[in-house]
Each structure stands twice: as C-alpha cells, then as structure tokens.
Scaffold this active site. Structure first.
Site, PDB file in Angstrom:
ATOM      1  N   SER A 277      15.408  38.456  17.400  1.00  0.00           N
ATOM      2  CA  SER A 277      15.781  37.544  19.052  1.00  0.00           C
ATOM      3  C   SER A 277      16.494  38.253  19.834  1.00  0.00           C
ATOM      4  O   SER A 277      17.911  38.751  19.369  1.00  0.00           O
ATOM      5  CB  SER A 277      16.728  36.550  18.566  1.00  0.00           C
ATOM      6  OG  SER A 277      16.950  36.165  20.077  1.00  0.00           O
ATOM      7  N   LYS A 283      18.254  35.504  13.488  1.00  0.00           N
ATOM      8  CA  LYS A 283      16.901  35.090  14.203  1.00  0.00           C
ATOM      9  C   LYS A 283      15.618  35.729  13.086  1.00  0.00           C
ATOM     10  O   LYS A 283      16.454  37.266  13.159  1.00  0.00           O
ATOM     11  CB  LYS A 283      16.338  34.535  15.194  1.00  0.00           C
ATOM     12  CG  LYS A 283      16.792  33.005  15.460  1.00  0.00           C
ATOM     13  CD  LYS A 283      16.197  31.880  15.563  1.00  0.00           C
ATOM     14  CE  LYS A 283      15.388  31.967  15.121  1.00  0.00           C
ATOM     15  NZ  LYS A 283      14.465  32.363  17.199  1.00  0.00           N
ATOM     16  N   ASN A 285      12.039  36.148  12.872  1.00  0.00           N
ATOM     17  CA  ASN A 285      10.687  34.965  14.002  1.00  0.00           C
ATOM     18  C   ASN A 285       9.354  35.507  12.940  1.00  0.00           C
ATOM     19  O   ASN A 285       9.359  36.907  12.858  1.00  0.00           O
ATOM     20  CB  ASN A 285      10.421  35.404  15.523  1.00  0.00           C
ATOM     21  CG  ASN A 285      11.595  34.976  15.715  1.00  0.00           C
ATOM     22  OD1 ASN A 285      12.925  33.701  15.635  1.00  0.00           O
ATOM     23  ND2 ASN A 285      12.156  35.757  17.040  1.00  0.00           N
ATOM     24  N   GLU A 290       1.751  33.955  14.460  1.00  0.00           N
ATOM     25  CA  GLU A 290       2.189  33.266  15.522  1.00  0.00           C
ATOM     26  C   GLU A 290       1.185  34.552  16.641  1.00  0.00           C
ATOM     27  O   GLU A 290       0.272  33.059  17.016  1.00  0.00           O
ATOM     28  CB  GLU A 290       3.524  33.192  15.855  1.00  0.00           C
ATOM     29  CG  GLU A 290       4.788  32.635  15.311  1.00  0.00           C
ATOM     30  CD  GLU A 290       5.696  32.337  15.784  1.00  0.00           C
ATOM     31  OE1 GLU A 290       6.378  31.665  15.816  1.00  0.00           O
ATOM     32  OE2 GLU A 290       6.276  33.129  16.992  1.00  0.00           O
ATOM     33  N   GLN A 322     -24.624  43.821  31.324  1.00  0.00           N
ATOM     34  CA  GLN A 322     -23.917  44.621  30.333  1.00  0.00           C
ATOM     35  C   GLN A 322     -22.397  44.447  30.406  1.00  0.00           C
ATOM     36  O   GLN A 322     -20.961  44.746  29.834  1.00  0.00           O
ATOM     37  CB  GLN A 322     -23.455  45.833  32.326  1.00  0.00           C
ATOM     38  CG  GLN A 322     -22.135  46.576  32.498  1.00  0.00           C
ATOM     39  CD  GLN A 322     -21.738  47.062  34.000  1.00  0.00           C
ATOM     40  OE1 GLN A 322     -23.143  48.292  34.483  1.00  0.00           O
ATOM     41  NE2 GLN A 322     -21.117  47.711  34.147  1.00  0.00           N
TER      42      GLN A 322
END
Length: 468
Positions: A277, A283, A285, A290, A322
C-alpha cells in the site's frame, strides 16, 4: 498504390470510413498465420498448374522475406490497406513485383481470414492447455506435500466437516481437467480448413483443398463453402471454454484471498505475487488473485459479445464478423496472463498447517460423526441429528467444543455414548472415516492423486503431439 479491390469504384474511400472499417490495428496479430496460409495456398497453385511453378516459387520466397521482416518488426502496417491480408499482399508485390498479385488466385479474403483464425486458435489451444497442465502440476505438488494437513471444509462459508487440504486442492485439479478436456475436444473443430471456399461458393479454379489441408496440418476441410466462411462456432466454443477456466480461477482466487487474510490465516502468498500500500506500510495485498477474479468478467463479456454479433447474421460473410477478433485476442491474452502467474503462485504458496489444525480443533465440524456414531448404536438418524443439535447448542452455551465435553456430559444427552466417542471425534478419524471413492480419507486422496498424475501424463503426451 490504389486499393487492390478498387477497379469498380469511381471515388476514393472517405477517410473516416477507412479508419472505421479498417481492422489492421488488431488483425495484424494474425500476420504469421496469414503468411503460413499463403505459403500453403501458393504451393497448391503451383502444384495444380494454376500458376507457373516458377511464379509460385518466386511468391513463396517473397512471402518468406515478408515474414522475416514481420518477425523483425520492420514491416509497417497501414490503415489505408485495411487489413492484414492486403497489407501483406502489398508488401509481397513490393518485394517480388506484379507476379505477387497472382497469390490471391482462387481464394477470397473471406476464406483467408477464417483460415488465419483457425491457425491462430489451433496454436493457442495447445499453448493454453500446456499452461493449464502447469497449474495442475503446481496443485498436485501442494496436494502431495499436504496429505496429512487437515482444515475445515465449508458449505455456505460456514464450517461443515474437516477435510484434507490435499482433497480440497484436488477438487481444482478436477475442474482444470474438465477445462483441458474441453480444449482438447474443441481442437477437433478448430483443426478444419476453410480455405478454398472462396467468397462463399467455392472457386472456378481446379484447386486441391485437401493438399492445402495436409500442408497446414489440418485434419480435414469444411464440407460446405457457405458454412466455411460463415462459421465462428469454433471461436464461440473457445470463448466458452475460456470463460469456464476463468470461472474456476476466480473461485480459487476467492479462496486464496480469504485464506491469506488475518481472519483465516491458512496460507501466505509469496511476496513476488503480492503488492503493498502507498499509505499503509503493513499491507500485503493478494493483487494477483484479486485481478484474476476481476478479469473474469471481461472474458465473459467477450463470449456474450460474439454471440450477440452472430445471432442474426445471414449467410455468408458480413462485415459484422470483423468483430470476432478483438475479443478472441483479448481472451487469449487474459487467460494466458492469468495461467502464467497462477502456477508459480500456487507452487510458492506457504501453507500454515498449524493454523488450519487450530481451526479444526476449535469448531463443531465433527458433529456429523457423532450423529453417525449414534446411528451405529441403533438410533435412527433423524433422532441422532436432533440429539447432536442439542449437544452442539449446549457446547456453544457453555463455551466448549465437542472434544472438551466429559463423558458424563455426553451421556446426559444419550446413554449410547461411551468412551470411544473421543476417538471418533479426533480430526484424523473424522477424515479417514470417509473412506469412499472420491472421499477425503487419506487412502482415497492418495489414490486420487495417483490417478490425477496419470491423467496429467496423458495430457502432456497430447500437448507434445500437437505442438508446432
């Protein structure tokens, strides 16, 4: 140079029309496939005497030179030349002179582009199957390393019954095996040649479609020329297969996100697959799972988009078609990126066995086994279910888990309880009691692991046979 189709027109194309209808900005991804198909086509033209063999050799050499420039990034593509076919044909004519204009004899851009996409998806189907296999192998490795790791199994995201972590991971191996099976099956419909169908009705030239199919490694040719240029089922099928893969990856992603949280603490993802973060220094993550979870929606969208394009199209080719390419390219890139990351992420994932065991010891997920225990003592299951329901309520009210209860407390609910109940309630016993085919007992999971390895070996053989 004027348009290769411009003889019938008295006005130049409006610039906005050129920009709006041009596909070169995305179909340039088919450049190698376009040259590959043209090499087989011109070989056939020479073999069949449709053009002189020396002209065929000149064109083939010119195509190889153009391909070298493409691979080196030296060939500039122009919107004014509309698409990859006309860009390459102009480059060819510039390379070998007017004789290059003979390449298009006996074919149309309609069957040419269909051939390009068959070649493209054939290669990507094998490549993506290989990436699925690598993810399976990573899951199998973690399963083998965790044959004695017990964690809570969940339904409704509520603890249900203890299971082996290996059993849980093998569920995803089974999902991926279905994905692999679908790709392998769809390969049969991808590996069919449309070239030779012309614009829609075939051609007046005495071409040899089966020769071209053999040159390009196709198993057969389309039976009907209209179907050959109209069919996009093989792309829809690919997008549907990819959507199911992404659904499976998304489900696994959700569990990795949950399990890596402090609340669960079951796993820790390697730092290489996490981010931090900009404001909160503590943090870590789980961005990869995700984002895979998030990108699932775009793959679904590509499937629905193509189905919507096709739903009301008359035979044969229409400019609407196309729109079949960008979603296909995007799906290949999205799925490829997810699978390339997932295998090493799973392989390096740290399993926190003690935390999983602690969770199993501090819940009521062994309650079903007590009910089964009473059934073996002669109590009908429905009555046993009610007895254990009241027993669990008692434990909750007294802040005790089932293994914490005394024998006297057990017997206050039923005289059928004896001291062997403590053995029945042990997590290892609960797990190994489910000794049925496909169950979580260690012996069954070991057998499932062996079967999965054999199946993976068969897949590896299939990939080796279809590469290149």
């Amino acid at each position: 140079m004027s348009k290769l189709w411009g003889g019938r027109f008295t006005k130049p194309t409006n610039q906005l029309v050129e920009e709006y209808t041009a596909s070169i900005l995305f179909d340039k991804e088919l450049a190698e496939e376009d040259v590959q198909g043209s090499l087989a086509h011109v070989a056939m033209l020479g073999k069949c005497g449709i053009i002189p063999e020396e002209d065929a050799a000149t064109i083939a050499n010119g195509l190889r030179s153009v391909l070298t420039r493409i691979r080196a990034g030296e060939l500039a593509f122009h919107v004014g030349d509309e698409d990859i076919h006309m860009n390459i044909e102009k480059a060819l004519i510039a390379e070998v002179g007017p004789v290059g204009g003979k390449l298009h004899t006996g074919r149309s851009r309609n069957d040419q582009v269909a051939t390009d996409m068959h070649l493209y998806l054939r290669k990507r189907t094998v490549e993506l199957t290989g990436l699925l296999l690598k993810l399976q192998e990573a899951l199998l490795g973690q399963a083998e390393a965790n044959l004695d790791t017990i964690l809570p199994g969940y339904t409704h995201l509520q603890r249900a019954q203890p299971i082996l972590l290996a059993h849980h991971l093998l569920a995803y191996v089974s999902m991926l095996e279905r994905d692999i099976s679908r790709f392998k099956d769809s390969y049969k419909r991808v590996n069919v040649l449309p070239l030779g169908a012309g614009a829609l009705a075939g051609t007046t030239f005495p071409i040899d479609r089966h020769f071209v199919a053999s040159e390009l490694g196709f198993d057969g040719v389309y039976e009907n020329s209209l179907d050959a240029v109209s069919d996009r089922d093989f792309i829809v099928e690919f997008l549907a297969n990819a959507s199911l893969v992404m659904a499976h990856l998304s489900r696994l992603s959700e569990e990795l996100v949950l399990w890596s949280s402090t609340e669960f603490g079951f796993i820790e993802l390697d730092d290489a697959f996490c981010t931090g973060s900009s404001i909160m220094p503590q943090k870590k993550n789980p961005d990869v799972p995700e984002l895979v979870r998030g990108k699932t929606g775009r793959v679904y969208g590509n499937l629905v988009g193509l189905l919507t394009v096709l739903k009301s199209l008359p035979l044969a080719y229409n400019k609407d078609m196309q729109e079949d390419k960008e979603g296909m390219f995007d799906t290949v890139r999205t799925l490829e990126g997810a699978l390339q990351l997932f295998a090493p992420m799973i392989d390096t994932m740290k399993v926190r066995k003690e935390r999983m065991r602690q969770a199993v010891n501090q819940d009521f997920s062994n309650a079903t086994d007590i009910a089964d225990y009473l059934v073996t003592k002669g109590l009908p299951f429905r009555q046993a279910h009610e007895v254990i329901g009241r027993l669990v309520l008692y434990g909750i009210q007294h802040d005790k888990f089932l293994l914490d209860l005394t024998l006297e407390e057990f017997r206050s609910f039923s005289e059928l309880f004896d001291k062997d109940i403590y053995t029945v309630l042990e997590p290892e016993h609960v797990v190994n009691a489910r000794n049925v085919y496909g169950g979580t007992a260690r012996v069954q999971v070991e057998a499932a692991l062996t079967r999965a390895k054999k199946t993976a070996s068969v897949t590896a053989e299939w990939i080796a046979a279809h590469e290149g």
